[in-house]
Write a protein that holds these residues in place. Structure first.
Motif, short mmCIF file in Angstrom:
data_model
loop_
_atom_site.label_atom_id
_atom_site.label_comp_id
_atom_site.label_asym_id
_atom_site.label_seq_id
_atom_site.Cartn_x
_atom_site.Cartn_y
_atom_site.Cartn_z
N CYS A 1 113.09 16.48 69.23
CA CYS A 1 112.77 15.67 67.99
C CYS A 1 111.46 16.35 67.80
O CYS A 1 111.04 16.75 66.56
N SER A 2 110.43 16.75 69.02
CA SER A 2 109.46 17.23 68.46
C SER A 2 109.41 18.76 67.83
O SER A 2 108.38 19.18 66.91
N LYS B 1 110.47 18.14 64.09
CA LYS B 1 109.45 18.02 63.31
C LYS B 1 108.67 19.23 63.02
O LYS B 1 108.00 19.25 61.97
N TRP C 1 118.83 13.58 62.34
CA TRP C 1 117.48 14.20 61.85
C TRP C 1 117.83 14.63 60.28
O TRP C 1 116.86 14.41 59.60
N SER D 1 118.88 17.83 59.81
CA SER D 1 118.34 19.34 59.72
C SER D 1 119.32 20.44 59.90
O SER D 1 120.70 19.93 60.51
N LYS E 1 110.53 9.29 63.73
CA LYS E 1 109.88 9.67 62.50
C LYS E 1 108.98 8.49 62.08
O LYS E 1 107.84 8.95 61.47
N ALA F 1 105.82 8.90 64.15
CA ALA F 1 104.91 9.99 64.03
C ALA F 1 104.25 10.10 62.58
O ALA F 1 103.37 10.93 62.39
N SER F 2 104.63 9.20 61.88
CA SER F 2 104.23 9.25 60.43
C SER F 2 102.90 8.45 60.49
O SER F 2 102.25 7.99 61.28
#
Lengths: 309, 309
Positions: free
Chosen positions: B187-188, B191, B255, B257, B305, B308-309
């Motif tokens: 995930c990192s 992002k 995600w 993506s 998400k 991290a936002s």
């Protein structure tokens, strides 16, 4: 060669120090027991630290005398009974001390070989006949469990960090200066003039009796024979089983007594019926047991009568 | 019911405290981490001691709040990598803390049930297919070795002193708030906008992924179901194996993506090809895993998400 012995003030430790010093090694010790310098020197120790097996004491030894080539790790709990009364003490003496020793060696003396004294108590109670090193351990007491954990720490440091470790599972070690267990108990009662000597159990319990003077020669020899593998476990037993009844009879014969032995028939819970080494690995190495059981018993009686007089 | 959680400030610990508090228990915690009273209360903790699992702290908890009925023992080392860098720290956190806890319980709360979190790392690397609790453990890292030693201490205190212990071998636990390991790493990097995501290994490594919210419900349930035996070991896995490649694909899908995944083909030494639970014992107990893997991954991405936002 500079060698260290942890637990050097114990029964096996004192014999081992004598053996190592007699064969030309410079021996230093750490463990519990108040020994003054003269007494330590008499035992064969160049120096002695009365204290924990910890980084501070190991650093002190190394700073004063240099790094060891071999460490004989004999420190640890010494009795099943005490381990049941005070399990945390047994854990601390056997497991935590080993963790501190191995960690110190990893950082400060990674090429030093470790010879660690374990016990047949790791095998547990359910064996008939010779026990090979490869069987799955099933200890019955905290003492045996903690010895197994000690072995596992050695295995882990060997596997992950390349430390060379030899674990020797000792069986029923006896000899001069042993002031506890069956032989001591029987001799003490013979000395007291007991005419009927009642022992626990059935008398048919099989043990693998080894004379401490042979055992320390084995330990010293295993350190010399640099192994191919970084980790190994070896039974330190003779492969010869003798019943408790036969040991009692042998001792009484050596004593020159006509005491009668009876057995209560009541076994201690968890007391194994048989603890006998499969000695195939020792035979492969070529180790020879030199002191026959009868000689060992005779010497024990001689020592007992001498020390008590 | 008064329950204690060691390591309550860890990933699984925080979820477990939440679960226990939500089901009406009075939860106290001890372990490492600075939590002020408000934060502890928010997590579901009535009280929190930031310190070692030792007699002093356990006595403090007992004096202030009474003896526990259950102790969930989650404190311990938390990573194979750290255990290789600092093995003594891992030993202290996993093994020595357990020895102190069990000894304290033996003396002060012998009727308290222990639920101890172990790891599939005890099994080692050489397995294909589901692994039953009965196989002989063969850990590859200090982390796994120390977890096995923790289990053995529990077994020893159960056998010798009647302490009731349930050991749960956890597999690949993930979920909201997990800030390390594969899912966090992927995930990192998503992002950060990596277009080609190269992962170690082959991608075919099989793991038994379990959502932490299911895992803590399992732990809490095992404590409720008072076992007949004083000691038991249970796999805390689902019995469903998923490859690393499929996990990566699932995460990327959630995600939203179109990142491409490649695998280096280079495995970490000792990294098991497969760690999959034989879940027969859990099925016998009747435990139901409720969160499907796809849902767990979706929730993880949503949490990631959001945080991290």
């Amino acid at each position: 060669m500079i060698v260290w012995v942890t637990g050097a003030n114990g029964f096996i430790g004192r014999h081992l120090v004598h053996e190592l010093a007699a064969t030309g090694h410079e021996v230093h010790g750490v463990g519990h027991g108040a020994l003054d310098a003269a007494e330590a020197r008499r035992l064969g120790l160049q120096s002695w630290i009365n204290g924990e097996i910890d980084a501070a004491n190991l650093n002190t030894l190394a700073a004063a005398h240099g790094l060891p080539t071999q460490v004989f790790h004999l420190a640890g709990g010494s009795s099943v009974g005490v381990s049941i009364e005070r399990p945390f003490e047994d854990f601390s003496r056997t497991v935590a001390s080993t963790a501190r020793l191995l960690e110190w060696l990893r950082g400060s003396a990674p090429d030093c070989a470790v010879i660690a004294a374990s016990s047949a108590a790791v095998y547990g109670a359910d064996h008939i006949g010779p026990i090979a090193e490869s069987v799955v351990p099933a200890p019955m007491s905290p003492y045996g469990q903690h010895k197994l954990m000690m072995e596992q720490l050695c295995r882990s440091y060997a596997r992950s960090f390349g430390l060379g470790c030899t674990v020797v599972r000792l069986f029923s070690v006896f000899g001069p200066n042993l002031r506890k267990q069956l032989l001591w108990d029987i001799c003490s009662r013979l000395k007291a003039g007991e005419q009927v000597l009642t022992l626990g159990g059935t008398g048919n319990e099989i043990r693998d009796w080894t004379d401490v003077r042979d055992v320390v020669r084995l330990l010293a020899g295993l350190a010399e024979a640099s192994p191919q593998q970084t980790f190994r476990i070896i039974n330190g037993g003779s492969g010869q089983g003798t019943s408790v009844a036969d040991i009692a009879a042998g001792l009484i014969g050596q004593w020159g007594s006509n005491t009668v032995v009876r057995h209560s028939g009541v076994s201690r819970p968890g007391d194994p019926v048989s603890l006998l080494a499969d000695d195939a690995m020792l035979r492969q190495i070529g180790f020879d047991w030199r002191i026959p059981l009868a000689q060992g018993l005779a010497d024990y009686v001689t020592w007992f009568k001498g020390q008590a007089s």
